[in-house]
Design an enzyme around this catalytic site. Sequence first.
Site, PDB file in Angstrom:
ATOM      1  CG  MET A 172       9.502  -7.781   6.415  1.00 37.14           C
ATOM      2  SD  MET A 172       9.478  -6.111   6.406  1.00 37.14           S
ATOM      3  CE  MET A 172       8.121  -5.833   5.801  1.00 37.14           C
ATOM      4  NE  ARG A 305       4.917   1.113   6.563  1.00 37.84           N
ATOM      5  CZ  ARG A 305       5.341   1.702   7.715  1.00 37.84           C
ATOM      6  NH1 ARG A 305       6.027   2.718   7.813  1.00 37.84           N
ATOM      7  NH2 ARG A 305       5.080   1.061   8.806  1.00 37.84           N
ATOM      8  CE1 TYR A 449       0.130  -6.128   1.503  1.00 37.32           C
ATOM      9  CE2 TYR A 449       0.705  -8.489   2.100  1.00 37.32           C
ATOM     10  CZ  TYR A 449       0.468  -7.519   1.285  1.00 37.32           C
ATOM     11  OH  TYR A 449       0.565  -7.728  -0.258  1.00 37.32           O
ATOM     12  CD  GLU A 450       4.928  -5.036   4.779  1.00 33.00           C
ATOM     13  OE1 GLU A 450       5.336  -4.475   5.761  1.00 33.00           O
ATOM     14  OE2 GLU A 450       5.018  -6.250   4.491  1.00 33.00           O
ATOM     15  N   GLY A 451       1.872  -1.964   8.007  1.00 31.57           N
ATOM     16  CA  GLY A 451       1.195  -0.887   8.735  1.00 31.57           C
ATOM     17  C   GLY A 451      -0.219  -0.747   7.896  1.00 31.57           C
TER      18      GLY A 451
END
Length: 603
Positions: A172, A305, A449-451
């Site tokens: 992604m 997540r 990462y991933e927020g």
Amino acid sequence: MAGLKGLSTMPKYQAPLRDMKFLLYDVLEIGTYSNLPRFAEAPQDVIDAVLDGGSKFASEVLQPINAVGDKQGCKRNPDGSVTTPKGFKEAYKQMSDDGWMAISADPAYGGQGLPRIVSLAFAEMCSAANMAFSMYPGLTRGAAEAIQTGGSEEQKKIYLPNMVSGKWSGTMNLTEPQCGTDLGLIRTKAVPQPDGTYKITGQKIWISGGEQDLAENIIQLVLARIEGAPEGIKGISLFIVPKFLVNPDGSLGARNAFQCGGLEEKMGIHGNSTCVMNYEGATGFLVGEPHKGMRTMFVMMNEARLGVGMQGLARAEVASQNRAEFARERLQGRSMTGTKAPDKPADPIIVHPDVRRMLMDMKAFIEGARAFAYWTALQGDLLHVSPDQHVREKADDRMTLLTPVIKAFLTDPGFKAASDALQLHGGTGYTREQGIEQFVRDARISLIYEGTNGIQALDLVGRKLAANGGRAVFGFFSDLEEFVTSNEARDDLKPYVAGVQASSAQLKEGTMWLMQNGMSNFDNAGASSHDYLQLFGLAALSLMWAKMAKAALDRQGTGDRFYADKLATARYFFDRVLPDAASHLAKVKTGATPVMALSADAF
């Protein structure tokens, strides 16, 4: 280091199969769902075969190349291609050939169709054995989910069979140099073409697996803005941009117009290629509707997540295994209550209470976190296969609500567990001799990462609590209350029931405070969000530990030490870990005033 000769120096990993099977069969009782799709194809002997085979693959194939990947890293070649560390290509091929990537994928595209909770257990093993390697198939799985959710039937037919098998990989592409979490600022543009395709131009950074030599094609999922699209997040579309275009007969065609412009030099996960991707008029295919790309990409982001939360648990597990072995072997000092190893010059450090404290903290977290993750994964299965609309709605609520909690609450203590393992090893842990410092370096990215975990806390407080009038959070309260009312008559469960009851009351109090004070001053919600998420996570683990204690008590008569150990760890959680909830509640209720008191130039 002369005094440490003879101690184990190479990290090891063995999947905690007994604990995994205890959760699946005794706590979650997945056999009771055998009348549902996916579960009907997964009797216990099939699941056992998957877990046992997965354990062997993780320990014998992935774990031995973990240190190799860390030391060698990935190499970008002059032509823009990337070479992964020694052994990665062979391990990936074996993983693909043996069908490990297809465990829970849709049979319509070549998957085995088993419950996702089974593939989650396998993913935990892979991440614990080799976190950097496990990211390649993990991201591919998420990209395939996004295409299956938002793609056209033609796109599914073209891409999914090869992605499910692992022949092709997926990524992604979100982040750009000028924006991280705020994706409304992306500049990558998409220009419509007469044939219905788009020309994609822009730069993406921090793209895990963006270029590598493991798969014959890489399917990039790219967020971009179609010319003339609205500003901000509402103007973002999602595109499939394959490394090699696919011919009508399914064979690979021309190389697409993008390349890896460089590899990031990272603190950890060296075996994963983290790329700068330059798109120069690359051919892209719109996924779903124009300007609705975030809706589909969130499918992949939520999958990622949950996977990152599992990484936190996995780092803690492998660090804990190596730390416990070291503590049993390392001699230093004598026990304060008398010599425990009179035949040796000193006692093993495992006799010391402070060492035990670290060991028990990690054990209580790991086993509770695993139960929490598996229970949440079960909700995902029910969401997809239950014929009961009410069950699906409830499962969807739980998944949506708990995704940010899983991501943040499992990675914060997961990193601490790896750090504590290094602390327990002392000076040798700080060197590369034991391999423990790699666990710390690898684990650190999971908080980012991933927020970032701060973003997860804001998501929980700012979006998830209020969704559907608070239906999801009140539903979770009912999960806690249901356990209490169903088990309060059992004398042997009283300590655990009382713990769940107390944590439920604290979580409700924190939630009510936010609902009353967060809207009047949004800074109150922001300042309290971290501690609220921690409070939420502890309440969830109290429920998980109570469920495990109940299952262990029901089987304690067998005389199996496993159940006695499980109960001892449960008591430790309720006596030593859960009291932290009171501190987090107190911090939630202080609001923004002490946090925002200083002006910016005072720092």
